[in-house]
Each structure stands twice: as C-alpha cells, then as structure tokens.
Design an enzyme around this catalytic site. Structure first.
Site, PDB file in Angstrom:
ATOM      1  CE  LYS A   1       8.991   3.306   7.078  1.00  0.00           C
ATOM      2  NZ  LYS A   1       9.108   4.676   7.653  1.00  0.00           N
TER       3      LYS A   1
ATOM      4  CG  ASP B   1       9.648  15.618   7.370  1.00  0.00           C
ATOM      5  OD1 ASP B   1       9.552  16.743   6.843  1.00  0.00           O
ATOM      6  OD2 ASP B   1       9.677  14.558   6.714  1.00  0.00           O
TER       7      ASP B   1
ATOM      8  CG  PHE C   1      15.769   3.748   4.100  1.00  0.00           C
ATOM      9  CD1 PHE C   1      16.914   3.578   3.338  1.00  0.00           C
ATOM     10  CD2 PHE C   1      15.667   4.881   4.893  1.00  0.00           C
ATOM     11  CE1 PHE C   1      17.939   4.509   3.362  1.00  0.00           C
ATOM     12  CE2 PHE C   1      16.686   5.821   4.921  1.00  0.00           C
ATOM     13  CZ  PHE C   1      17.831   5.634   4.158  1.00  0.00           C
TER      14      PHE C   1
ATOM     15  CB  ILE D   1      -0.969   0.028   1.201  1.00  0.00           C
ATOM     16  CG1 ILE D   1      -0.205  -0.120   2.530  1.00  0.00           C
ATOM     17  CG2 ILE D   1      -2.024  -1.048   1.066  1.00  0.00           C
ATOM     18  CD1 ILE D   1      -1.096  -0.009   3.762  1.00  0.00           C
ATOM     19  N   GLY D   2       2.169   1.123   0.041  1.00  0.00           N
ATOM     20  CA  GLY D   2       3.030   2.300   0.026  1.00  0.00           C
ATOM     21  C   GLY D   2       4.485   1.918  -0.099  1.00  0.00           C
TER      22      GLY D   2
END
Length: 281
Positions: A38, A136, A20, A15-16
């Site tokens: 992830k 960020d 990295f 999905i993404g």
C-alpha cells in the site's frame, strides 16, 4: 517508489485504490512470496493530521497484527520523500461485502455467519487486549486470503486506548457506527463490538438494523436504537442468535458484551466452531 522497497521487492500490477494511495501486488525475489504494498502518496495528505494518521496506521497495524493470525500482517514499512509504503499480506479471496452481496439479499446460514463472527471477534479480542480499537469494522474491511482465512484489515481509523483515557471523534461508516460515537461522547473499545453486531445482523437478515436514505437519517436511527427482527427475514433465525445480536447492539455500553464475552456466548460456542466459511470458494 522507494529505492529500498525496489531493492527488496518487485512491484506488480495495481489491485486497489483508496483515498490516499494505491495498492499493488508485489513479491520478494529472495523468498518468492507474494504480498501487497500500500503506497500512501504524501502529496495527497492535505495537512499534518492526515500525515499523522498515515504514520499511525502503520504503527497501529503492526501493534495489532504481530502474533494475531486474524489481522492482515505488516511485513515491512518504507518511507521516502514522496510516499509511505506498507508491505502486507495479499488477500486474494475477496471481502465479506462481496460474499454478502453474492447472496443477493438472502440471509447467510447461521453456521457460516457464526464462523465469520467467531474469527472476527477473536481478532478484535486480541486488538483490545493490546489497547487497539479498530473503529471501522464493516464487511469491506473483513478480507479473506487465498486459502479462505479471514483477515481484519484497514486500521486507518484505529486508535490506541488505555490508562483511563477514552477515545473521542466521529469516525467509522454510518451503518456500523456505535451510538456513543454518533452522540459525540467519549467511548471505548466496545464500539467495535457494536459494529460487529451490525455485521452479524446483516449476515443473518440481509438488511441493516438501522436504515436511512442519508448519513443523517442513519445516524438518527442509530441513536434511537430501535432494534427489530422482522419476521419476513428473521423468522428462521434462532433465538440464541437474536439474543447475541441484542447483547452486541445494546445502547447501554456497560451492558454491551465485550469481544471476549461474545466468544463465550452460547450461540458462538455451539455454532461457531465449524468455521465453514473458511472453506468456501
């Protein structure tokens, strides 16, 4: 994939994808709950610094997320010879960048913008209380879950601070980075407030406050800090909203509001309580 990860979860579709690693949908056969995992590929971590950043992201995200309902939660961490795997909340409601883009350059209403910035600042206030700076903050990292609730994500650039030890290093995204970061000075957690102020400006005006064709031009504009509110886009924005933006985008860090002070600003207390965006689809 890790044997332990495959034992506890069933991995689904991609999905993404990031610098990295890859994000997959997954679910727990025991509970039936759906998550995202992830997977950070160790072969893509070119040196010890990259590897340290990957490990630190897991630790800092856990520190920032426990008991913080507005941060993407880490539910499990696995590591094997080839990768680090972070099992986290699945946010299927898109991100704030998508919602801003859907406006096609038109500004967001003040009630909706206040709803977003209120929850974002609540998330940051808890992070800062725990000695974590995100570093960020930008619309791409402000996600929404399936029920429309805001989740601050991606602590890959985050850092711990405290005990009088300041942070250093140029990190973040050009449009949103604070001037003290660009200048190469030591800095504190108020860099997140600056970035959130840029997000608020963009939500209400549909344009960034400091613009350039290249990263260098953007950084120069940030360092000048010449904050303006063009009448053509800010003509209908309230004086209180502009006042809050000025106090968040203040070059003098000692006068810039903290996350907790933002939450006490009159515009937030009078407009931000509606949380309208949480109900948008």
């Amino acid at each position: 994939m890790s044997e332990e990860l495959n034992r506890d979860y069933r991995i689904g579709d991609e999905i993404g994808r990031g610098r990295f690693g890859v994000v997959y949908r997954c679910y727990s056969p025991d509970s039936g709950e759906i998550f995202a995992v992830k997977t950070v590929d160790k072969s893509l971590l070119s040196d010890a610094v990259d590897f340290e950043c990957a490990e630190r992201e897991a630790k800092i995200t856990q520190l920032a997320s426990v008991g913080n309902p507005h941060v993407v939660q880490i539910h499990a961490v696995y590591e094997d010879e080839t990768a680090i795997h972070l099992v986290m909340d699945l946010c299927e409601g898109g991100d704030l960048f998508d919602r801003i883009a859907a406006c096609e350059g038109a500004p967001m209403g003040e009630a909706d913008a206040a709803a977003v910035i209120t929850v974002l600042m609540e998330a940051l206030a808890i992070c800062h209380q725990r000695g974590v700076a995100h570093r960020d903050v930008k619309p791409d990292n402000v996600l929404f879950d399936g029920e429309g609730r805001l989740r601050l994500a991606d602590f890959g650039s985050a850092e711990c601070f405290g005990d009088g030890v300041p942070m250093i290093g140029v990190v973040g995204t050009p449009y949103y980075v604070a001037p003290e970061v660009v200048a190469g000075r030591e800095y504190g957690e108020k860099v997140d407030v600056w970035s959130a102020g840029v997000v608020l400006y963009i939500m209400l005006g549909g344009i960034p406050p400091f613009y350039g064709e290249t990263a260098t031009e953007i950084f120069d504009a940030v360092l000048r800090g010449n904050l303006r509110f063009p009448t053509r886009v800010f003509g209908g924005v309230s004086p209180l909203a502009k006042d809050l933006i000025r106090r968040m985008l203040c070059k003098d860090v000692s006068r810039r509001l903290s996350a907790e002070q933002v939450l006490r600003h009159p515009w937030i207390t009078s407009v931000g309580g509606s949380r309208c965006v949480a109900n948008q689809t």
